[in-house]
Design a protein around this motif. Structure first.
Motif, PDB file in Angstrom:
ATOM      1  N   ARG A 194      -5.575   0.601  -3.217  1.00  0.00           N
ATOM      2  CA  ARG A 194      -4.716   1.661  -3.766  1.00  0.00           C
ATOM      3  C   ARG A 194      -3.634   2.044  -2.757  1.00  0.00           C
ATOM      4  O   ARG A 194      -3.898   2.190  -1.577  1.00  0.00           O
ATOM      5  CB  ARG A 194      -5.568   2.888  -4.119  1.00  0.00           C
ATOM      6  N   GLY A 195      -2.412   2.149  -3.261  1.00  0.00           N
ATOM      7  CA  GLY A 195      -1.299   2.548  -2.395  1.00  0.00           C
ATOM      8  C   GLY A 195      -0.611   1.384  -1.696  1.00  0.00           C
ATOM      9  O   GLY A 195       0.362   1.577  -0.975  1.00  0.00           O
ATOM     10  N   GLU A 196      -1.111   0.179  -1.920  1.00  0.00           N
ATOM     11  CA  GLU A 196      -0.520  -1.004  -1.284  1.00  0.00           C
ATOM     12  C   GLU A 196       0.395  -1.731  -2.267  1.00  0.00           C
ATOM     13  O   GLU A 196      -0.054  -2.151  -3.333  1.00  0.00           O
ATOM     14  CB  GLU A 196      -1.628  -1.980  -0.838  1.00  0.00           C
ATOM     15  N   ASP A 197       1.665  -1.870  -1.917  1.00  0.00           N
ATOM     16  CA  ASP A 197       2.521  -2.770  -2.691  1.00  0.00           C
ATOM     17  C   ASP A 197       2.183  -4.204  -2.301  1.00  0.00           C
ATOM     18  O   ASP A 197       1.670  -4.465  -1.208  1.00  0.00           O
ATOM     19  CB  ASP A 197       4.002  -2.491  -2.399  1.00  0.00           C
TER      20      ASP A 197
ATOM     21  N   SER B 143       6.497  -7.997  -3.009  1.00  0.00           N
ATOM     22  CA  SER B 143       6.065  -6.735  -2.377  1.00  0.00           C
ATOM     23  C   SER B 143       6.826  -5.518  -2.888  1.00  0.00           C
ATOM     24  O   SER B 143       7.046  -4.550  -2.165  1.00  0.00           O
ATOM     25  CB  SER B 143       6.167  -6.822  -0.838  1.00  0.00           C
TER      26      SER B 143
ATOM     27  N   GLU C  56      -9.645   0.275  -5.637  1.00  0.00           N
ATOM     28  CA  GLU C  56      -9.636   1.499  -4.819  1.00  0.00           C
ATOM     29  C   GLU C  56      -9.287   1.158  -3.369  1.00  0.00           C
ATOM     30  O   GLU C  56      -8.556   1.883  -2.706  1.00  0.00           O
ATOM     31  CB  GLU C  56     -10.989   2.212  -4.894  1.00  0.00           C
ATOM     32  N   ARG C  57      -9.830   0.039  -2.899  1.00  0.00           N
ATOM     33  CA  ARG C  57      -9.551  -0.392  -1.529  1.00  0.00           C
ATOM     34  C   ARG C  57      -8.055  -0.677  -1.354  1.00  0.00           C
ATOM     35  O   ARG C  57      -7.474  -0.391  -0.300  1.00  0.00           O
ATOM     36  CB  ARG C  57     -10.366  -1.663  -1.248  1.00  0.00           C
TER      37      ARG C  57
ATOM     38  N   GLU D  49       3.058  -0.815 -11.374  1.00  0.00           N
ATOM     39  CA  GLU D  49       2.218   0.263 -11.905  1.00  0.00           C
ATOM     40  C   GLU D  49       0.734  -0.099 -11.905  1.00  0.00           C
ATOM     41  O   GLU D  49      -0.135   0.771 -11.940  1.00  0.00           O
ATOM     42  CB  GLU D  49       2.682   0.654 -13.317  1.00  0.00           C
ATOM     43  N   ARG D  50       0.446  -1.385 -11.858  1.00  0.00           N
ATOM     44  CA  ARG D  50      -0.935  -1.890 -11.729  1.00  0.00           C
ATOM     45  C   ARG D  50      -0.846  -3.285 -11.120  1.00  0.00           C
ATOM     46  O   ARG D  50       0.227  -3.886 -11.091  1.00  0.00           O
ATOM     47  CB  ARG D  50      -1.629  -1.948 -13.095  1.00  0.00           C
TER      48      ARG D  50
ATOM     49  N   LYS E 104      -3.243  -5.635   6.086  1.00  0.00           N
ATOM     50  CA  LYS E 104      -2.733  -4.843   7.215  1.00  0.00           C
ATOM     51  C   LYS E 104      -2.420  -5.727   8.425  1.00  0.00           C
ATOM     52  O   LYS E 104      -1.593  -5.374   9.267  1.00  0.00           O
ATOM     53  CB  LYS E 104      -3.757  -3.787   7.624  1.00  0.00           C
TER      54      LYS E 104
ATOM     55  N   PRO F 204       7.054  -2.320  -5.791  1.00  0.00           N
ATOM     56  CA  PRO F 204       6.051  -1.474  -6.453  1.00  0.00           C
ATOM     57  C   PRO F 204       5.718  -1.976  -7.867  1.00  0.00           C
ATOM     58  O   PRO F 204       6.591  -2.463  -8.586  1.00  0.00           O
ATOM     59  CB  PRO F 204       6.722  -0.100  -6.514  1.00  0.00           C
TER      60      PRO F 204
ATOM     61  N   TYR G 250      -2.404   2.724 -11.041  1.00  0.00           N
ATOM     62  CA  TYR G 250      -2.488   3.287  -9.686  1.00  0.00           C
ATOM     63  C   TYR G 250      -2.379   4.800  -9.745  1.00  0.00           C
ATOM     64  O   TYR G 250      -1.679   5.339 -10.587  1.00  0.00           O
ATOM     65  CB  TYR G 250      -1.372   2.721  -8.808  1.00  0.00           C
TER      66      TYR G 250
END
Length: 340
Positions: free
Chosen positions: A306-309, A12, A303-304, A16-17, A270, A14, A340
């Protein structure tokens, strides 16, 4: 390690992709696989370290995925315990001596790790070949899935014999499951010692179970296994049915839950505790589609997420044998171009 995307995502951290690998990425959809398979039986391929390494390396060399997965089979533990295993073309795995009663179950040998030494030997050869380029994933079958093969004597569409055993002789099922779990712990820890960089536990047939039966006959044993592993490498938990069972799977404390294609991946992410990554969850049948469709479905998923580690791109299950190789390669390239 030159490319540690998978390890970072699994922990979990970060990236880059999303990292990309695919279940059954070294398989029958590749002509190069058949060039090897036509010379040897499936079990010969698994049990000969150099050949297992050759097959493991195919998707690294031909697809450029972000992780290798050991070429083997989930049923090698069942064979080591005493199952008379063979693979028949067009039929799949067969056990000539299915386990149907306590007398059969008592014959299952838990002191069998030496019979799996060829797997440790293969891991060492593969790691020499990989030379730190990408991580190597080791794996094992989860106890319920292994039990189902031993009881049915092979693959099953309805798991009638297995479920009858669970219902009528639960104490026999638990006796078998405990034996399989103990072998699985020793086997996975042997893989860690041999040098794998991550592990995946495959509970391929958990989908056959009701919620309560999953808790009793699958989850508690998977949780036991994960509690006894050398957690020096990340652990991925996979089952068909994970869109339903993900909350329980998370209770076993894996680093990653691998999700089938029946659920919305972000909703599952989530719902899981903080720090548990997800893997998945493209429907493998998408890879039969035209390339613009493949592109749209993968980018929609990205896209769904995006922003999720903590996201590893994979399929909801394995690549089918007749999926066009070019489509698989195209999907991998799409993922690798994404940022991302």
């Amino acid at each position: 390690m030159k490319n540690d995307l998978l390890i970072r995502a699994a922990l979990s951290q970060p990236t880059e992709r999303p990292p990309v690998w695919m279940m059954r990425q070294a398989g029958r959809f590749m002509k190069e696989y058949w060039e090897i398979k036509n010379k040897y039986s499936f079990l010969e391929m698994c049990k000969t370290p150099e050949i297992a390494a050759d097959v493991t390396m195919l998707p690294i060399d031909l697809l450029g995925v972000d992780a290798a997965i050991l070429f083997s089979d989930i049923l090698v533990t069942a064979e080591a315990m005493g199952g008379d295993l063979s693979f028949e073309q067009g039929v799949g795995p067969r056990f000539a001596n299915p386990v149907r009663n306590m007398q059969d179950a008592e014959k299952l040998d838990v002191d069998c790790l030496d019979r799996l030494q060829y797997v440790a030997d293969a891991i060492k050869v593969i790691q020499q070949r990989l030379n730190g380029s990408v991580p190597l994933i080791g794996f094992a079958g989860a106890p319920f899935t292994i039990l189902s093969y031993l009881v049915e004597g092979g693959s099953s569409k309805d798991f009638k014999l297995t479920k009858t055993l669970l219902n009528n002789q639960p104490e026999l099922a638990h006796y078998m499951l405990q034996k399989i779990a103990d072998v699985t712990i020793a086997y996975l820890n042997m893989q860690v010692d041999a040098g794998v960089n991550a592990l995946q536990l495959f509970d391929s047939w958990a989908l056959a179970l009701s919620w309560n039966d999953y808790q009793e006959f699958s989850h508690q044993y998977n949780k036991y296994i994960l509690s006894k592993l050398k957690r020096t490498v990340p652990v991925i938990s996979f089952c068909k049915g994970s869109s339903v069972f993900a909350p329980l799977m998370a209770e076993a404390n894996p680093d990653v839950v691998s999700i089938d294609w029946n659920a919305d991946l972000l909703n599952i992410k989530k719902s899981l505790p903080e720090g548990i990554a997800v893997q998945g969850n493209l429907d493998p049948f998408v890879l039969y589609a035209d390339k613009p469709v493949i592109k749209k479905k993968i980018l929609d998923l990205f896209e769904r997420m995006r922003g999720e580690d903590g996201f590893i791109f994979n399929l909801g299950h394995g690549i089918m044998p007749d999926i066009p190789f070019d489509n698989v390669k195209y999907a991998v390239e799409l993922v690798k171009e994404f940022r991302y």
